[in-house]
Design an enzyme around this catalytic site. Structure first.
Site, mmCIF file in Angstrom:
data_model
loop_
_atom_site.group_PDB
_atom_site.id
_atom_site.type_symbol
_atom_site.label_atom_id
_atom_site.label_comp_id
_atom_site.label_asym_id
_atom_site.label_seq_id
_atom_site.Cartn_x
_atom_site.Cartn_y
_atom_site.Cartn_z
ATOM 1 C CB SER A 74 -0.888 0.015 1.248
ATOM 2 O OG SER A 74 -1.399 1.324 1.431
ATOM 3 C CG HIS A 119 -3.814 -1.784 -1.484
ATOM 4 N ND1 HIS A 119 -4.882 -2.600 -1.768
ATOM 5 C CD2 HIS A 119 -4.201 -1.008 -0.438
ATOM 6 C CE1 HIS A 119 -5.882 -2.327 -0.936
ATOM 7 N NE2 HIS A 119 -5.490 -1.360 -0.119
ATOM 8 C CG ASP A 152 -5.136 2.074 1.174
ATOM 9 O OD1 ASP A 152 -6.062 1.254 1.092
ATOM 10 O OD2 ASP A 152 -3.974 1.767 1.534
ATOM 11 C CG MET A 189 -8.448 6.786 2.848
ATOM 12 S SD MET A 189 -7.479 6.897 4.353
ATOM 13 C CE MET A 189 -6.634 5.310 4.309
ATOM 14 C CG HIS A 215 -9.248 -0.321 -0.122
ATOM 15 N ND1 HIS A 215 -8.594 -0.518 1.086
ATOM 16 C CD2 HIS A 215 -10.579 -0.421 0.165
ATOM 17 C CE1 HIS A 215 -9.492 -0.704 2.041
ATOM 18 N NE2 HIS A 215 -10.700 -0.650 1.508
ATOM 19 C CG MET A 228 -11.336 2.650 2.567
ATOM 20 S SD MET A 228 -9.768 2.664 3.459
ATOM 21 C CE MET A 228 -8.661 2.846 2.074
ATOM 22 C CG MET A 245 -11.404 -3.236 5.711
ATOM 23 S SD MET A 245 -9.939 -2.785 4.737
ATOM 24 C CE MET A 245 -8.947 -1.911 5.948
#
Ligand code: DX5
Ligand code: ZN
Length: 226
Positions: A15, A40, A42, A44, A74, A76, A147
């Protein structure tokens, strides 16, 4: 016949949340050279999780710089269906959305949009969401992301109480859709990876364990169990 489970079945997805953003190009080059299978990312939004990270332009720049890399995005974010097309166009290889991020109808639509753009899809569960919430969703997915920390921040402690969920998800998939991957994300390090793998995870996200180490190749090998 003896069932052969080979180590190389395990995929490692560093990540970049834990990377040095001022040197992102080198960081990604280095983890790919060190044997990373996926990158990866992330994403957000400060709403679904109490943190902000990166968005579409970052995915696009990484795609341009690394045309061959598998970009595991991913999301979020709340209401992901509004953003899936933009991430697909930016070059995501795979997009995971959270089941908790919108109504079932809208989540289904988000997944459909990703598939229509030729992007692989995943569905993620926060720690409090039970495996049973996946009933009816599994057949069309490429990955389930369990998660193993509360999403939002890197470098948190692995939640061992999520291992039962990993086992349950893998069991459900073996019955409904064996080709689907199980990814774990949060607190994965050489000392927590073996339990996650034993529970049925085959894609391991690792942020701080990889980027916080001095030897990316050595850690990636350790995570794989080699
Ligand atoms: C947390 C993110 C993770 C995080 C993992 O919300 O989804 O991908 O970067 O970081 P580590 O491996 O440091 O727990
Ligand atoms: Zn993640």
């Amino acid at each position: 016949m003896q069932r052969v489970t080979h180590m190389t079945n395990i995929k490692i997805a560093p990540s970049i949340l834990a990377a040095d953003f001022a040197r992102l190009d080198d960081e990604i080059k280095d983890v790919l050279d060190a044997g990373a299978d996926y990158i990866h990312l992330d994403v957000m939004d400060g709403q679904f999780v109490p943190n902000l990270s990166m968005g579409v332009p970052v995915v696009r720049s990484i795609r341009n710089a690394f045309p061959e890399a598998f970009l595991d995005v991913h999301l979020m974010i709340v209401q992901p269906r509004n953003m899936v097309e933009a991430f697909a166009r930016a070059g995501a290889s795979h997009i995971t959305v959270h089941l908790e991020a919108d109504t079932p109808e809208n989540i289904a639509q988000a997944l459909r949009i990703a598939r229509d753009h030729g992007v692989r899809t995943g569905l993620s569960l926060k720690p409090a969401t039970p495996a049973s919430a996946l009933e009816g969703w599994l057949e069309d997915l490429d990955m389930v992301l369990v998660m193993t920390v509360e999403p939002g921040f890197g470098a948190q402690r692995f939640m061992t109480d999520q291992l039962d969920k990993v086992r349950a998800v893998r069991r459900m998939l073996d019955a409904a859709h064996p080709a689907c991957d199980v990814e774990v994300d949060g607190g994965i390090k050489p000392d927590t990876a073996p339990a996650a793998i034993a529970a049925g995870a085959n894609v391991l996200v690792a942020g701080s364990a990889v980027f916080g180490s001095g030897d990316y190749a050595a850690v990636i090998k350790q995570l794989r169990g080699e």
